[in-house]
Design a protein around this motif. Sequence first.
Motif, PDB file in Angstrom:
ATOM      1  N   SER A  10       0.837  -1.191   0.000  1.00 36.23           N
ATOM      2  CA  SER A  10       0.000   0.000   0.000  1.00 36.23           C
ATOM      3  C   SER A  10       0.873   1.242   0.000  1.00 36.23           C
ATOM      4  CB  SER A  10      -0.866  -0.020   1.261  1.00 36.23           C
ATOM      5  OG  SER A  10      -1.320   1.262   1.592  1.00 36.23           O
ATOM      6  N   LYS A  11       0.321   2.355  -0.463  1.00 37.17           N
ATOM      7  CA  LYS A  11       1.068   3.608  -0.360  1.00 37.17           C
ATOM      8  C   LYS A  11       1.210   4.025   1.098  1.00 37.17           C
ATOM      9  CE  LYS A  11      -2.584   7.044  -1.043  1.00 37.17           C
ATOM     10  NZ  LYS A  11      -3.021   8.154  -1.876  1.00 37.17           N
ATOM     11  N   TYR A  12       0.415   3.421   1.984  1.00 31.09           N
ATOM     12  CA  TYR A  12       0.506   3.680   3.424  1.00 31.09           C
ATOM     13  C   TYR A  12       1.274   2.567   4.143  1.00 31.09           C
ATOM     14  CZ  TYR A  12      -3.194   6.923   2.194  1.00 31.09           C
ATOM     15  OH  TYR A  12      -3.917   7.920   1.612  1.00 31.09           O
ATOM     16  N   ASN A  13       2.126   1.861   3.432  1.00 33.30           N
ATOM     17  CA  ASN A  13       2.873   0.713   3.971  1.00 33.30           C
ATOM     18  C   ASN A  13       3.612   1.089   5.264  1.00 33.30           C
ATOM     19  OD1 ASN A  13       4.423  -1.535   4.424  1.00 33.30           O
ATOM     20  ND2 ASN A  13       5.644  -1.344   2.581  1.00 33.30           N
ATOM     21  N   ALA A  42      -9.687   1.494  12.194  1.00 31.01           N
ATOM     22  CA  ALA A  42     -10.178   2.409  11.159  1.00 31.01           C
ATOM     23  C   ALA A  42     -11.279   3.319  11.706  1.00 31.01           C
ATOM     24  CB  ALA A  42     -10.673   1.618   9.947  1.00 31.01           C
ATOM     25  N   ASN A  51      -6.512  10.827   7.532  1.00 35.17           N
ATOM     26  CA  ASN A  51      -6.768  10.902   6.092  1.00 35.17           C
ATOM     27  C   ASN A  51      -7.810   9.863   5.689  1.00 35.17           C
ATOM     28  OD1 ASN A  51      -6.394   9.920   3.313  1.00 35.17           O
ATOM     29  ND2 ASN A  51      -4.717  11.378   3.211  1.00 35.17           N
ATOM     30  N   ASP A  53      -8.629   8.552   2.873  1.00 33.52           N
ATOM     31  CA  ASP A  53      -8.155   7.487   1.983  1.00 33.52           C
ATOM     32  C   ASP A  53      -7.507   6.365   2.786  1.00 33.52           C
ATOM     33  OD1 ASP A  53      -9.035   8.802  -0.305  1.00 33.52           O
ATOM     34  OD2 ASP A  53      -7.098   9.753  -0.666  1.00 33.52           O
ATOM     35  N   LYS A  54      -6.751   6.727   3.804  1.00 40.13           N
ATOM     36  CA  LYS A  54      -6.101   5.727   4.649  1.00 40.13           C
ATOM     37  C   LYS A  54      -7.143   4.936   5.442  1.00 40.13           C
ATOM     38  CE  LYS A  54      -2.226   5.202   7.803  1.00 40.13           C
ATOM     39  NZ  LYS A  54      -1.091   5.884   8.425  1.00 40.13           N
ATOM     40  N   GLU A  57      -8.939   2.596   3.078  1.00 38.40           N
ATOM     41  CA  GLU A  57      -8.068   1.471   2.747  1.00 38.40           C
ATOM     42  C   GLU A  57      -8.044   0.463   3.893  1.00 38.40           C
ATOM     43  OE1 GLU A  57      -3.423   0.879   2.256  1.00 38.40           O
ATOM     44  OE2 GLU A  57      -4.317   1.900   0.530  1.00 38.40           O
ATOM     45  N   ALA A  58      -8.043   0.956   5.118  1.00 36.18           N
ATOM     46  CA  ALA A  58      -8.045   0.051   6.267  1.00 36.18           C
ATOM     47  C   ALA A  58      -9.331  -0.778   6.307  1.00 36.18           C
ATOM     48  CB  ALA A  58      -7.865   0.838   7.561  1.00 36.18           C
TER      49      ALA A  58
END
Length: 77
Positions: A10-13, A42, A51, A53-54, A57-58
Amino acid sequence: MAIGTIEHPSKYNPLAMLKPDEPFFVLRGQDKLAAKRVRDWAACAHLHKVNIDKVQEAFALADAMEAYAVLHGKVPD
């Protein structure tokens, strides 16, 4: 939206952001208890204005973990 895996992080890795001395805890898709914990995180993150988006994603990750656990799941050792 990408769901984090080893092959497709993920971009939040979070692993990529760890400091050398920073403690961490990993919840795996095979863990039948994990999806609920990720959803709890989440929901709390959303209340704290993390955020969106984060947070989304969760929630999606929790869904993917739950589906994975149906096929491969077990309770933690």
